[in-house]
Motif scaffolding. Sequence first.
Motif, PDB file in Angstrom:
ATOM      1  N   UNK A  80      21.581  54.956  45.994  1.00 31.43           N
ATOM      2  CA  UNK A  80      22.166  56.250  46.633  1.00 31.43           C
ATOM      3  C   UNK A  80      23.121  55.590  47.783  1.00 31.43           C
ATOM      4  N   UNK A  81      22.581  54.762  48.603  1.00 34.41           N
ATOM      5  CA  UNK A  81      23.322  54.341  49.600  1.00 34.41           C
ATOM      6  C   UNK A  81      24.659  53.590  49.122  1.00 34.41           C
ATOM      7  N   UNK A  82      24.584  53.038  47.970  1.00 37.11           N
ATOM      8  CA  UNK A  82      26.025  52.277  47.454  1.00 37.11           C
ATOM      9  C   UNK A  82      26.589  53.069  46.485  1.00 37.11           C
ATOM     10  N   UNK A  83      26.167  54.386  46.400  1.00 35.43           N
ATOM     11  CA  UNK A  83      26.740  55.060  45.347  1.00 35.43           C
ATOM     12  C   UNK A  83      28.041  56.087  46.025  1.00 35.43           C
ATOM     13  N   UNK A  84      28.526  55.800  47.242  1.00 36.65           N
ATOM     14  CA  UNK A  84      29.537  56.678  47.884  1.00 36.65           C
ATOM     15  C   UNK A  84      29.505  58.061  47.583  1.00 36.65           C
ATOM     16  N   UNK A  85      28.375  58.706  47.648  1.00 30.00           N
ATOM     17  CA  UNK A  85      28.070  60.071  47.741  1.00 30.00           C
ATOM     18  C   UNK A  85      27.936  60.561  46.277  1.00 30.00           C
ATOM     19  N   UNK A  86      27.467  59.720  45.401  1.00 28.56           N
ATOM     20  CA  UNK A  86      27.410  59.829  44.020  1.00 28.56           C
ATOM     21  C   UNK A  86      28.610  60.026  43.219  1.00 28.56           C
ATOM     22  N   UNK A  87      29.429  59.091  43.779  1.00 33.38           N
ATOM     23  CA  UNK A  87      30.943  59.077  43.167  1.00 33.38           C
ATOM     24  C   UNK A  87      30.930  57.641  42.469  1.00 33.38           C
ATOM     25  N   UNK A  88      30.370  56.724  42.698  1.00 30.72           N
ATOM     26  CA  UNK A  88      30.518  55.625  41.901  1.00 30.72           C
ATOM     27  C   UNK A  88      29.398  55.351  40.717  1.00 30.72           C
ATOM     28  N   UNK A  89      30.079  55.281  39.691  1.00 30.19           N
ATOM     29  CA  UNK A  89      29.206  55.530  38.300  1.00 30.19           C
ATOM     30  C   UNK A  89      27.880  54.821  38.373  1.00 30.19           C
ATOM     31  N   UNK A  90      28.073  53.364  38.481  1.00 24.96           N
ATOM     32  CA  UNK A  90      26.976  52.452  38.207  1.00 24.96           C
ATOM     33  C   UNK A  90      25.796  52.695  39.263  1.00 24.96           C
ATOM     34  N   UNK A  91      26.141  52.652  40.469  1.00 28.40           N
ATOM     35  CA  UNK A  91      24.877  52.917  41.389  1.00 28.40           C
ATOM     36  C   UNK A  91      24.430  54.278  41.161  1.00 28.40           C
ATOM     37  N   UNK A  92      25.262  55.115  41.001  1.00 32.93           N
ATOM     38  CA  UNK A  92      24.773  56.707  40.738  1.00 32.93           C
ATOM     39  C   UNK A  92      23.767  56.766  39.235  1.00 32.93           C
ATOM     40  N   UNK A  93      24.195  56.166  38.259  1.00 34.01           N
ATOM     41  CA  UNK A  93      23.223  55.839  37.253  1.00 34.01           C
ATOM     42  C   UNK A  93      22.121  55.264  37.472  1.00 34.01           C
ATOM     43  N   UNK A  94      22.003  54.152  38.257  1.00 33.84           N
ATOM     44  CA  UNK A  94      20.899  53.432  38.674  1.00 33.84           C
ATOM     45  C   UNK A  94      20.062  54.432  39.634  1.00 33.84           C
ATOM     46  N   UNK A  95      20.651  54.959  40.432  1.00 32.59           N
ATOM     47  CA  UNK A  95      19.881  55.999  41.200  1.00 32.59           C
ATOM     48  C   UNK A  95      18.999  56.898  40.246  1.00 32.59           C
ATOM     49  N   UNK A  96      19.785  57.677  39.299  1.00 32.83           N
ATOM     50  CA  UNK A  96      19.249  58.804  38.508  1.00 32.83           C
ATOM     51  C   UNK A  96      17.989  58.097  37.716  1.00 32.83           C
ATOM     52  N   UNK A  97      18.176  56.837  37.099  1.00 37.07           N
ATOM     53  CA  UNK A  97      17.285  56.446  36.445  1.00 37.07           C
ATOM     54  C   UNK A  97      15.983  55.718  37.092  1.00 37.07           C
TER      55      UNK A  97
END
Length: 111
Positions: free
Chosen positions: A20-37
């Motif tokens: 979540x911290x790396x996702x840039x507000x859920x705008x970066x696809x890879x960390x966002x996907x890792x977050x949701x999984x």
Amino acid sequence: MYWIILLVSAVLEAVWATALSLSDGLSDPLPTAVFFVAVTLSMLGLGYAMRGIPIGTAYAVWTGTGAALTVGYAMVFGGEQASVLKVLFLAGIIGCVIGLKVVDGKRSEKA
């Protein structure tokens, strides 16, 4: 088995918090996907572990372990400054988690 699932879920909590911290507000696809999984698997594991571990103990272990792992990861990889006091307090959290397991194990033996 419940305790193993709970600890894996706590590790996944640290994964999703970091992602979540790396996702840039859920705008970066890879960390966002890792977050949701990771958040989904972490919650499912926590829910399953609560079948055999009291809610207060399970939640305290899940949050405490996840938080300690998240801070530890951030200190190792440069996101957070390390200090002797931080390490001491993180060790205190882990000590408390171990204590909760020991107390729960003694309760289970009496039941």
